[in-house]
Design a protein around this motif. Structure first.
Motif, short mmCIF file in Angstrom:
data_model
loop_
_atom_site.label_atom_id
_atom_site.label_comp_id
_atom_site.label_asym_id
_atom_site.label_seq_id
_atom_site.Cartn_x
_atom_site.Cartn_y
_atom_site.Cartn_z
N ALA A 48 0.83 -1.21 0.00
CA ALA A 48 0.00 0.00 0.00
C ALA A 48 0.86 1.25 0.00
O ALA A 48 0.51 2.25 -0.64
CB ALA A 48 -0.92 0.00 1.21
N SER A 91 -3.23 3.42 4.55
CA SER A 91 -3.52 4.55 3.66
C SER A 91 -4.17 5.72 4.37
O SER A 91 -4.12 6.86 3.88
CB SER A 91 -4.44 4.08 2.52
N GLY A 146 -4.04 -2.79 3.82
CA GLY A 146 -3.98 -1.63 2.93
C GLY A 146 -4.79 -0.44 3.37
O GLY A 146 -4.41 0.71 3.09
N GLN A 157 -7.72 5.28 -4.99
CA GLN A 157 -7.66 4.01 -5.71
C GLN A 157 -7.06 2.90 -4.84
O GLN A 157 -7.49 1.75 -4.91
CB GLN A 157 -6.84 4.17 -6.99
N THR A 158 -6.08 3.26 -4.01
CA THR A 158 -5.46 2.27 -3.14
C THR A 158 -6.46 1.74 -2.12
O THR A 158 -6.60 0.53 -1.93
CB THR A 158 -4.24 2.87 -2.43
N LEU A 168 1.74 1.91 -3.55
CA LEU A 168 0.57 2.27 -4.35
C LEU A 168 0.04 3.66 -4.02
O LEU A 168 -0.48 4.36 -4.89
CB LEU A 168 -0.54 1.24 -4.15
N LEU A 169 0.18 4.09 -2.77
CA LEU A 169 -0.33 5.40 -2.36
C LEU A 169 0.26 6.53 -3.19
O LEU A 169 -0.45 7.46 -3.60
CB LEU A 169 -0.03 5.64 -0.88
N ARG A 183 -4.40 7.92 -3.27
CA ARG A 183 -5.01 7.47 -2.02
C ARG A 183 -6.35 6.76 -2.25
O ARG A 183 -6.62 5.69 -1.70
CB ARG A 183 -5.24 8.65 -1.08
#
Length: 415
Positions: free
Chosen positions: A280, A334, A330, A291-292, A283-284, A289
């Protein structure tokens, strides 16, 4: 994945490790309770609903601690508030080991929870304001992985203590070890500096920081963010609490696993949680933010349903435990970055503390709900139903929030 670490300053690295250590030690203290529920039920002859009530009361207290201590961080500073909260929850974890009856235990756990909620609020804002914009998501996601480290330490401690001591003594020894986080205060006091942004504010205003009341987060310009952020917290904490509070008991009572067997299953989920936080964190800053969180929450609903509802062998449950822990990580990984980027500087601590911890008040009902449903249905059904509903709330709420990736932490609220 970790290349960002070499690009940050010495102060940023020290702040990272201080918050990482604080969050890991928080997890050690908090996760101990879920592991010793059977021992406490046996010692005081309480029901599963009453055991769930302990978690509920602790969550409510931590919500209040997060809101109040978040406001304190806006008033007296992030670092000082972090020191106070770490010392607070350490002391009351130790005192919980000496509880003589169930009512005393609930009160002490509530006081522990107050400090636990406050520590996250102060630490999250400290991290967000210290780490540079382009690395904020990665750093804060990586800090969240410390929860898995503390959780693993709690499981190892549980396996060691309960292998050599009777349950009536073992749970008290575990809580006595909870005093260790207090040592972190010494490191924080010596090495961690207040973020530069608040310092600049002080200088600009001639030595006076703008004071924002607790209710400032309900002002018209930030009200929508506060309401939706609180709803996101409800879903995130509700699903997590339903799972982690009762999962060890589910594995022991319905799957009939030994102490070491339960630890083996938890080890898979904890490792997955650690990996999920790191995934995560990448991906952030890569996809944003919103979509993650959306990705992980949808996957959480699917894996929770599969884990507790499908008839599976123990080996199949072990295999599915990895995606369960991975996706559950995740969302909390986030939230810190997202909530900090929704609020202006003067009220950021209050807003972050409220949004993250408001969910704790409402989610306090989830462990109690699981205990109640378990008296009528199987414990697995109770856990699965409650957790899946909670993660569905996350899906709805994140769709109503703006994307904040790369946002500079300024004095204006998010659009």
């Amino acid at each position: 994945m970790f290349s960002w670490y070499g690009e940050v300053s010495k102060n940023e690295r020290r702040t990272f490790w201080a918050c990482f250590g604080g969050w890991a030690l928080d997890a050690l203290d908090v996760q101990m309770f879920s592991l010793v529920i059977p021992a406490i039920i046996a010692e005081w002859g309480i029901s599963k609903t009453e055991a769930g009530l302990v978690s509920g009361v602790t969550l409510i207290a931590s919500a209040l601690g997060g809101w109040i201590c978040g406001a304190a961080a806006d008033r007296i500073g992030r670092v000082r508030t972090l020191q106070i909260t770490v010392a607070w929850f350490s002391v009351f974890t130790l005192l919980s080991a000496f509880a003589q009856n169930f009512p005393e235990f609930i009160v002490l756990k509530a006081l522990q929870g107050f400090g636990f909620g406050g520590e996250w609020a102060a630490g999250a804002v400290l991290m967000a304001e210290t780490i540079r914009n382009q690395h904020r998501g990665k750093a804060m996601g990586a800090v969240q992985s410390a929860w898995a480290v503390g959780w693993a330490a709690a499981v190892l401690l549980y396996a060691a203590v309960f292998s050599f001591l009777p349950p009536a003594m073992g749970w008290r020894v575990m809580f006595a070890v909870g005093m260790l986080p207090a040592l972190l205060v010494i490191y924080i006091r010596r090495h961690i500096k207040e973020p530069e942004a608040p310092a600049a504010k002080i200088k600009k205003d001639g030595g006076a920081v703008e004071r924002m009341p607790l209710l400032s987060i309900f002002a018209p310009d930030v009200l929508r963010m506060t309401l939706i952020g609180g709803l996101l917290g409800v879903g995130a904490h509700g699903g997590y609490s339903a799972l982690t509070t009762w999962l060890p008991t589910f594995l022991k009572t319905e799957r009939h696993l030994s102490v070491l067997g339960t630890g083996g299953y938890l080890a898979v989920i904890i490792l997955a949680f650690f990996c999920g936080c790191l995934a995560a964190s990448v991906l952030l800053d890569a996809i944003g933010r919103r979509q993650t969180i959306l990705l992980f929450s949808v996957c959480c609903v699917a894996t929770v349903i599969l884990y507790v509802f499908l008839p599976m062998s123990n080996h199949a449950m072990l295999a599915l435990g990895f995606p369960l822990g991975f996706f559950a990580a995740g969302i909390p990984a986030s939230m810190g970055a997202l909530f900090n980027e929704l609020y202006p500087r003067g009220t950021r601590g209050t807003g972050v503390g409220f949004c993250y911890n408001f969910g704790r008040v409402v989610s306090a009902g989830f462990p109690v709900l699981v205990g109640h449903l378990a008296s009528q249905f199987s414990l697995g059904f109770a856990i699965g139903t409650s957790a899946a509903f909670a993660y569905a709330i996350v899906v709805v709420s994140i769709l109503m929030l703006p994307e904040t990736r790369g946002r500079t932490l300024a004095d204006e609220p998010a659009a």
